[in-house]
Scaffold this motif. Structure first.
Motif, PDB file in Angstrom:
ATOM      1  N   SER A  99      41.418  36.800  49.511  1.00 10.70           N
ATOM      2  CA  SER A  99      40.449  37.719  50.316  1.00 10.70           C
ATOM      3  C   SER A  99      40.804  37.741  51.591  1.00 10.70           C
ATOM      4  O   SER A  99      41.916  38.060  51.774  1.00 10.70           O
ATOM      5  CB  SER A  99      39.483  36.881  50.747  1.00 10.70           C
ATOM      6  N   THR A 100      39.650  38.439  52.359  1.00  8.01           N
ATOM      7  CA  THR A 100      40.010  39.326  52.618  1.00  8.01           C
ATOM      8  C   THR A 100      39.124  38.574  54.148  1.00  8.01           C
ATOM      9  O   THR A 100      37.690  38.904  53.769  1.00  8.01           O
ATOM     10  CB  THR A 100      40.478  40.767  53.491  1.00  8.01           C
ATOM     11  N   GLY A 101      39.406  39.364  55.834  1.00  7.35           N
ATOM     12  CA  GLY A 101      38.270  38.235  56.722  1.00  7.35           C
ATOM     13  C   GLY A 101      38.603  37.866  57.454  1.00  7.35           C
ATOM     14  O   GLY A 101      39.791  37.527  58.482  1.00  7.35           O
ATOM     15  N   LYS A 102      37.703  37.422  58.235  1.00  9.03           N
ATOM     16  CA  LYS A 102      37.469  36.456  59.386  1.00  9.03           C
ATOM     17  C   LYS A 102      36.840  34.487  58.126  1.00  9.03           C
ATOM     18  O   LYS A 102      36.584  34.803  57.529  1.00  9.03           O
ATOM     19  CB  LYS A 102      36.757  35.786  60.255  1.00  9.03           C
ATOM     20  N   THR A 116      35.969  32.428  53.829  1.00 10.23           N
ATOM     21  CA  THR A 116      36.393  33.776  54.282  1.00 10.23           C
ATOM     22  C   THR A 116      34.978  34.686  54.284  1.00 10.23           C
ATOM     23  O   THR A 116      34.592  35.033  52.859  1.00 10.23           O
ATOM     24  CB  THR A 116      37.748  34.290  53.332  1.00 10.23           C
ATOM     25  N   GLU A 121      34.487  38.583  55.515  1.00 13.54           N
ATOM     26  CA  GLU A 121      33.924  40.021  56.532  1.00 13.54           C
ATOM     27  C   GLU A 121      33.120  40.191  57.076  1.00 13.54           C
ATOM     28  O   GLU A 121      32.702  41.473  58.346  1.00 13.54           O
ATOM     29  CB  GLU A 121      33.855  41.153  55.272  1.00 13.54           C
ATOM     30  N   ASP A 142      33.480  38.137  48.891  1.00 13.27           N
ATOM     31  CA  ASP A 142      32.129  39.339  49.240  1.00 13.27           C
ATOM     32  C   ASP A 142      31.536  39.663  48.077  1.00 13.27           C
ATOM     33  O   ASP A 142      30.327  40.555  48.772  1.00 13.27           O
ATOM     34  CB  ASP A 142      33.118  40.623  49.670  1.00 13.27           C
ATOM     35  N   ASN A 154      36.937  42.348  48.578  1.00 15.18           N
ATOM     36  CA  ASN A 154      37.898  43.034  49.056  1.00 15.18           C
ATOM     37  C   ASN A 154      39.293  42.425  48.363  1.00 15.18           C
ATOM     38  O   ASN A 154      39.317  41.241  49.509  1.00 15.18           O
ATOM     39  CB  ASN A 154      37.792  43.853  50.082  1.00 15.18           C
ATOM     40  N   MET A 155      39.931  42.586  47.271  1.00 15.18           N
ATOM     41  CA  MET A 155      40.719  41.583  47.163  1.00 15.18           C
ATOM     42  C   MET A 155      42.715  41.854  47.090  1.00 15.18           C
ATOM     43  O   MET A 155      43.219  42.376  45.509  1.00 15.18           O
ATOM     44  CB  MET A 155      40.201  40.462  45.814  1.00 15.18           C
ATOM     45  N   PRO A 156      43.149  42.736  48.077  1.00 11.18           N
ATOM     46  CA  PRO A 156      44.454  43.729  47.502  1.00 11.18           C
ATOM     47  C   PRO A 156      45.586  42.538  47.419  1.00 11.18           C
ATOM     48  O   PRO A 156      46.330  42.799  46.403  1.00 11.18           O
ATOM     49  CB  PRO A 156      44.781  43.543  49.280  1.00 11.18           C
ATOM     50  N   PRO A 188      43.982  33.407  50.010  1.00  3.91           N
ATOM     51  CA  PRO A 188      45.068  34.055  50.194  1.00  3.91           C
ATOM     52  C   PRO A 188      44.845  35.590  48.992  1.00  3.91           C
ATOM     53  O   PRO A 188      44.740  36.925  49.171  1.00  3.91           O
ATOM     54  CB  PRO A 188      45.991  33.778  49.857  1.00  3.91           C
ATOM     55  N   SER A 209      34.860  38.057  44.660  1.00  3.70           N
ATOM     56  CA  SER A 209      35.225  37.193  46.072  1.00  3.70           C
ATOM     57  C   SER A 209      33.891  36.608  46.627  1.00  3.70           C
ATOM     58  O   SER A 209      33.249  37.334  46.826  1.00  3.70           O
ATOM     59  CB  SER A 209      35.961  38.053  46.991  1.00  3.70           C
TER      60      SER A 209
END
Length: 202
Positions: free
Chosen positions: A39-42, A56, A58, A157, A130-132, A37, A155
């Protein structure tokens, strides 16, 4: 030598003569896999010796390759670094250097954030990656540049993307760093770096 190349070199030294280098790992995109949670991505899964680990990214991809693919390679683009991270995670898990294999269960975000805040205290934080979720929850402490920070949170990334790894390598000896999530676990184990993923599954 970037941080991932350094970890690969040390991993090679640790498993030299074991025969594991010749084993094949399968890396695949898990469309229904849970991601960290923070991080973002696949979700990217890497399987070696019947054991699977997840991270995780990108920069998702699929491949079957020998662990030794990483040796003496210039890991100079995002896909190569993502592959190396996945393979390092696989091998360190297979060798029982790490037990962490996947992100926490759904619903653990708040508890994990509380533990992270205990570590951070009142420090100024730069988010490398990228950690929104963290950007929103730590808004009063997040700064715009690594130079301004007391702590850099990283993260996957932050060691895979071009800009992320540049920041990590540049400030590694200057700033306190905290690497997060299953995707950075193998690298942190090999290089003895600070790692945070208290509820990741074994």
């Amino acid at each position: 030598m970037n941080i991932i190349e350094e970890a690969v070199k040390k991993l090679e030294e640790n498993i030299f003569g074991s025969g594991c280098d010749d084993g094949v790992a399968a890396v695949s995109i898990k469309t229904d896999g849970r991601i960290c949670p923070f991080s973002t991505g696949k979700c990217l899964g890497s399987t070696y010796g019947g054991k699977s680990v997840y991270m995780t990214t990108e920069y998702p991809f699929e491949v079957k390759t020998k662990i030794s693919f990483m040796y003496n390679s210039e890991l100079n683009n995002c896909l190569k670094r993502a592959a190396a991270c996945a393979l390092v995670n696989s091998m360190t898990n297979f060798m029982c250097f790490i037990r962490l294999s996947s992100p926490c269960d759904e619903g653990m975000e708040s508890e994990c954030l509380c533990k992270l805040k205990e570590i951070i205290g009142d420090k100024k934080v730069f988010l490398n990656g990228n950690m929104p979720f963290l950007k929103e929850k730590l808004i009063s402490q997040v700064v715009a540049s690594p130079e301004e920070s007391d702590l850099i949170i990283i993260s996957p990334d932050g060691i895979i993307s071009d800009s992320g790894i540049e920041i990590t390598d540049r400030f590694r000896d200057e700033k306190e760093m905290l690497f997060t999530g299953p995707g950075t676990a193998g690298i942190c184990n090999i290089l003895n770096l600070n790692h945070f993923c208290p509820f990741g599954r074994r």
